[in-house]
Motif scaffolding. Structure first.
Motif, PDB file in Angstrom:
ATOM      1  N   GLY A   1     -25.598  20.227 -95.974  1.00 34.98           N
ATOM      2  CA  GLY A   1     -25.201  19.496 -94.779  1.00 34.98           C
ATOM      3  C   GLY A   1     -23.765  19.003 -94.860  1.00 34.98           C
ATOM      4  O   GLY A   1     -23.042  18.996 -93.852  1.00 34.98           O
ATOM      5  N   LEU A   2     -23.326  18.597 -96.036  1.00 32.45           N
ATOM      6  CA  LEU A   2     -21.937  18.173 -96.218  1.00 32.45           C
ATOM      7  C   LEU A   2     -20.988  19.362 -96.054  1.00 32.45           C
ATOM      8  O   LEU A   2     -19.897  19.229 -95.477  1.00 32.45           O
ATOM      9  CB  LEU A   2     -21.755  17.538 -97.592  1.00 32.45           C
ATOM     10  CG  LEU A   2     -22.485  16.205 -97.813  1.00 32.45           C
ATOM     11  CD1 LEU A   2     -22.425  15.810 -99.289  1.00 32.45           C
ATOM     12  CD2 LEU A   2     -21.882  15.102 -96.943  1.00 32.45           C
ATOM     13  N   VAL A   3     -21.394  20.536 -96.555  1.00 33.54           N
ATOM     14  CA  VAL A   3     -20.566  21.738 -96.395  1.00 33.54           C
ATOM     15  C   VAL A   3     -20.421  22.059 -94.912  1.00 33.54           C
ATOM     16  O   VAL A   3     -19.325  22.342 -94.416  1.00 33.54           O
ATOM     17  CB  VAL A   3     -21.190  22.932 -97.149  1.00 33.54           C
ATOM     18  CG1 VAL A   3     -20.388  24.203 -96.890  1.00 33.54           C
ATOM     19  CG2 VAL A   3     -21.253  22.644 -98.648  1.00 33.54           C
ATOM     20  N   GLN A   4     -21.520  22.002 -94.192  1.00 32.85           N
ATOM     21  CA  GLN A   4     -21.493  22.262 -92.748  1.00 32.85           C
ATOM     22  C   GLN A   4     -20.586  21.274 -92.028  1.00 32.85           C
ATOM     23  O   GLN A   4     -19.771  21.649 -91.176  1.00 32.85           O
ATOM     24  CB  GLN A   4     -22.911  22.188 -92.182  1.00 32.85           C
ATOM     25  CG  GLN A   4     -22.992  22.059 -90.669  1.00 32.85           C
ATOM     26  CD  GLN A   4     -23.236  20.630 -90.220  1.00 32.85           C
ATOM     27  OE1 GLN A   4     -24.094  19.934 -90.752  1.00 32.85           O
ATOM     28  NE2 GLN A   4     -22.487  20.160 -89.226  1.00 32.85           N
ATOM     29  N   LEU A   5     -20.707  19.992 -92.373  1.00 38.07           N
ATOM     30  CA  LEU A   5     -19.907  18.972 -91.700  1.00 38.07           C
ATOM     31  C   LEU A   5     -18.423  19.167 -91.964  1.00 38.07           C
ATOM     32  O   LEU A   5     -17.599  19.062 -91.045  1.00 38.07           O
ATOM     33  CB  LEU A   5     -20.348  17.581 -92.146  1.00 38.07           C
ATOM     34  CG  LEU A   5     -19.583  16.408 -91.534  1.00 38.07           C
ATOM     35  CD1 LEU A   5     -19.696  16.420 -90.012  1.00 38.07           C
ATOM     36  CD2 LEU A   5     -20.076  15.076 -92.109  1.00 38.07           C
ATOM     37  N   ALA A   6     -18.062  19.482 -93.198  1.00 37.17           N
ATOM     38  CA  ALA A   6     -16.652  19.693 -93.527  1.00 37.17           C
ATOM     39  C   ALA A   6     -16.072  20.857 -92.731  1.00 37.17           C
ATOM     40  O   ALA A   6     -14.959  20.778 -92.192  1.00 37.17           O
ATOM     41  CB  ALA A   6     -16.498  19.951 -95.025  1.00 37.17           C
TER      42      ALA A   6
ATOM     43  N   TYR B   1     -25.822  19.680 -79.580  1.00 37.21           N
ATOM     44  CA  TYR B   1     -26.380  18.744 -80.556  1.00 37.21           C
ATOM     45  C   TYR B   1     -26.766  19.571 -81.775  1.00 37.21           C
ATOM     46  O   TYR B   1     -27.740  20.333 -81.736  1.00 37.21           O
ATOM     47  CB  TYR B   1     -27.595  18.028 -79.976  1.00 37.21           C
ATOM     48  CG  TYR B   1     -28.039  16.834 -80.791  1.00 37.21           C
ATOM     49  CD1 TYR B   1     -27.607  15.554 -80.462  1.00 37.21           C
ATOM     50  CD2 TYR B   1     -28.888  16.984 -81.889  1.00 37.21           C
ATOM     51  CE1 TYR B   1     -28.003  14.450 -81.206  1.00 37.21           C
ATOM     52  CE2 TYR B   1     -29.292  15.896 -82.631  1.00 37.21           C
ATOM     53  CZ  TYR B   1     -28.850  14.635 -82.287  1.00 37.21           C
ATOM     54  OH  TYR B   1     -29.240  13.539 -83.038  1.00 37.21           O
ATOM     55  N   CYS B   2     -26.015  19.443 -82.856  1.00 35.44           N
ATOM     56  CA  CYS B   2     -26.196  20.278 -84.051  1.00 35.44           C
ATOM     57  C   CYS B   2     -26.988  19.504 -85.090  1.00 35.44           C
ATOM     58  O   CYS B   2     -26.465  18.561 -85.703  1.00 35.44           O
ATOM     59  CB  CYS B   2     -24.832  20.695 -84.615  1.00 35.44           C
ATOM     60  SG  CYS B   2     -23.919  21.788 -83.514  1.00 35.44           S
ATOM     61  N   ALA B   3     -28.235  19.900 -85.305  1.00 29.83           N
ATOM     62  CA  ALA B   3     -29.134  19.171 -86.197  1.00 29.83           C
ATOM     63  C   ALA B   3     -29.545  20.042 -87.372  1.00 29.83           C
ATOM     64  O   ALA B   3     -30.030  21.163 -87.178  1.00 29.83           O
ATOM     65  CB  ALA B   3     -30.378  18.707 -85.435  1.00 29.83           C
TER      66      ALA B   3
ATOM     67  N   LEU C   1     -24.949  26.177 -88.045  1.00 23.75           N
ATOM     68  CA  LEU C   1     -24.544  25.222 -87.012  1.00 23.75           C
ATOM     69  C   LEU C   1     -23.079  25.421 -86.628  1.00 23.75           C
ATOM     70  O   LEU C   1     -22.694  25.214 -85.467  1.00 23.75           O
ATOM     71  CB  LEU C   1     -24.764  23.781 -87.497  1.00 23.75           C
ATOM     72  CG  LEU C   1     -26.210  23.363 -87.775  1.00 23.75           C
ATOM     73  CD1 LEU C   1     -26.257  21.960 -88.365  1.00 23.75           C
ATOM     74  CD2 LEU C   1     -27.061  23.449 -86.508  1.00 23.75           C
ATOM     75  N   VAL C   2     -22.270  25.822 -87.599  1.00 21.22           N
ATOM     76  CA  VAL C   2     -20.859  26.106 -87.337  1.00 21.22           C
ATOM     77  C   VAL C   2     -20.719  27.462 -86.647  1.00 21.22           C
ATOM     78  O   VAL C   2     -20.017  27.602 -85.644  1.00 21.22           O
ATOM     79  CB  VAL C   2     -20.046  26.085 -88.642  1.00 21.22           C
ATOM     80  CG1 VAL C   2     -18.577  26.383 -88.371  1.00 21.22           C
ATOM     81  CG2 VAL C   2     -20.193  24.744 -89.355  1.00 21.22           C
TER      82      VAL C   2
END
Length: 332
Positions: free
Chosen positions: A46-51, A141-143, A269-270
């Motif tokens: 999830g952190l990789v996706q957010l970055a 909305y990316c969950a 998600l990205v």
């Protein structure tokens, strides 16, 4: 867009290249608004996706929501899982030099008690406010975990359903579209974080859904050798690689050998939002099928519902595009 139609744009393109003012105006590449919702204090994917999302100029992230894990999670001893998750997102943003650039909110600390009782938080209020905003940019909305906060927002303000698209990493395999995990549970992890929330979204809401089920997100494998390369590049990628190494070491301490590949399962998600095609915008390099939204059962499994609204179920994700973009964006 047909080739001859594209050629018709060339005079405007050439003119823009010759006019500095127009070039500056074109620098705003934002196509979509995005709300990111994930259990950032759990699996580091999830952190990789957010970055990667934070480094994507075609989207405008309006809020980041830290969500809870399973109540009985072995490593989730805290009574403040969502708060811990939000703090991890803030930690990443500090590494990236993006502190205070995007609101980070803690969602509900536990699953919904039923399909009728929402958990109202600052996060649900932010979801409602963004969905109801008068804005020309469509909202995704990316969950990447449970759906507690979106379901609660939907119960509080049902009108948001027509005003956003859910892109969700979660749900077990669909018969005929993917093989179950050998020896795995019929209930998928993200679904069972909050089954009542999934029931609200699938069974009762009118939200458009783009779903990436377990058989698809498990294919998002990134090798440990590639991870070493990412770490050697330094910057944000090195920090993220360290988080995955930490999980791998913890697993080894429990006698689990994780092997030579790690699933970055939240990265679609990205792919599905930021990495869409230039013309006739769509995630054109990934494949999906349209199915009637199933009814979610109490155990997190599907019951076919021929009258369900059509939803997208992704069966492939373009891993080359996803990981190539990730490595390029996380060098610094």
């Amino acid at each position: 867009m047909e080739r001859r139609s594209f050629l018709g744009l060339l005079p405007a393109v050439v003119g823009a290249m010759a006019a500095p003012g127009l070039v500056r105006a074109a620098a705003d590449q934002r196509r979509y608004r995005v709300i990111c919702d994930n259990d950032f204090s759990g699996d580091p994917d999830g952190l990789v996706q957010l970055a990667q999302h934070l480094r994507s100029p075609s989207i405008d992230i309006r809020a980041i929501i830290g969500s809870h894990l399973h109540a009985d999670e072995a490593w989730a001893k805290s009574d403040h899982q969502a708060t811990d998750s939000a703090n991890r997102a803030r930690e990443l943003m500090g590494v990236m030099g993006l502190t205070d650039k995007v609101p980070v909110l803690a969602g509900a600390e536990k699953a919904m008690p039923s399909m009728t009782v929402p958990a109202r938080t600052a996060a649900t209020d932010a979801i409602i406010a963004e969905a109801m905003r008068d804005d020309s940019l469509p909202l995704f909305y990316c969950a990447g975990a449970g759906l507690t906060d979106l379901a609660s927002a939907c119960l509080i303000e049902p009108r948001i359903g027509k005003r956003l698209t859910l892109v969700w990493i979660g749900g077990p395999e669909y018969p005929g579209l993917g093989l179950p995990v050998p020896g795995g549970s019929p209930g998928e992890y993200n679904m069972t974080i909050d089954v009542a929330a999934a029931q609200v979204i699938f069974n009762r809401s009118d939200i458009a859904i783009w779903q990436v089920p377990r058989n698809t997100y498990r294919r998002m494998l990134f090798s440990m050798a590639e991870l070493e390369q990412m770490k050697a590049q330094g910057g944000t990628g090195a920090w993220l690689a360290g988080q995955i190494e930490g999980i791998s070491a913890a697993a080894a301490g429990m006698g689990l050998k994780v092997g030579e590949a790690y699933a970055l399962g939240d990265s679609p998600l990205v792919t599905l939002t930021a990495l869409q095609s230039a013309f006739e915008a769509d995630p054109s390099s990934s494949d999906y099928v349209m199915v009637p939204a199933p009814s979610i059962q109490a155990d997190g499994t599907y019951k076919p519902n021929p009258k369900g609204r059509p939803i997208r179920v992704y069966v492939t994700i373009d891993t080359r595009l996803t990981f190539g973009d990730m490595l390029a964006k996380l060098k610094k």
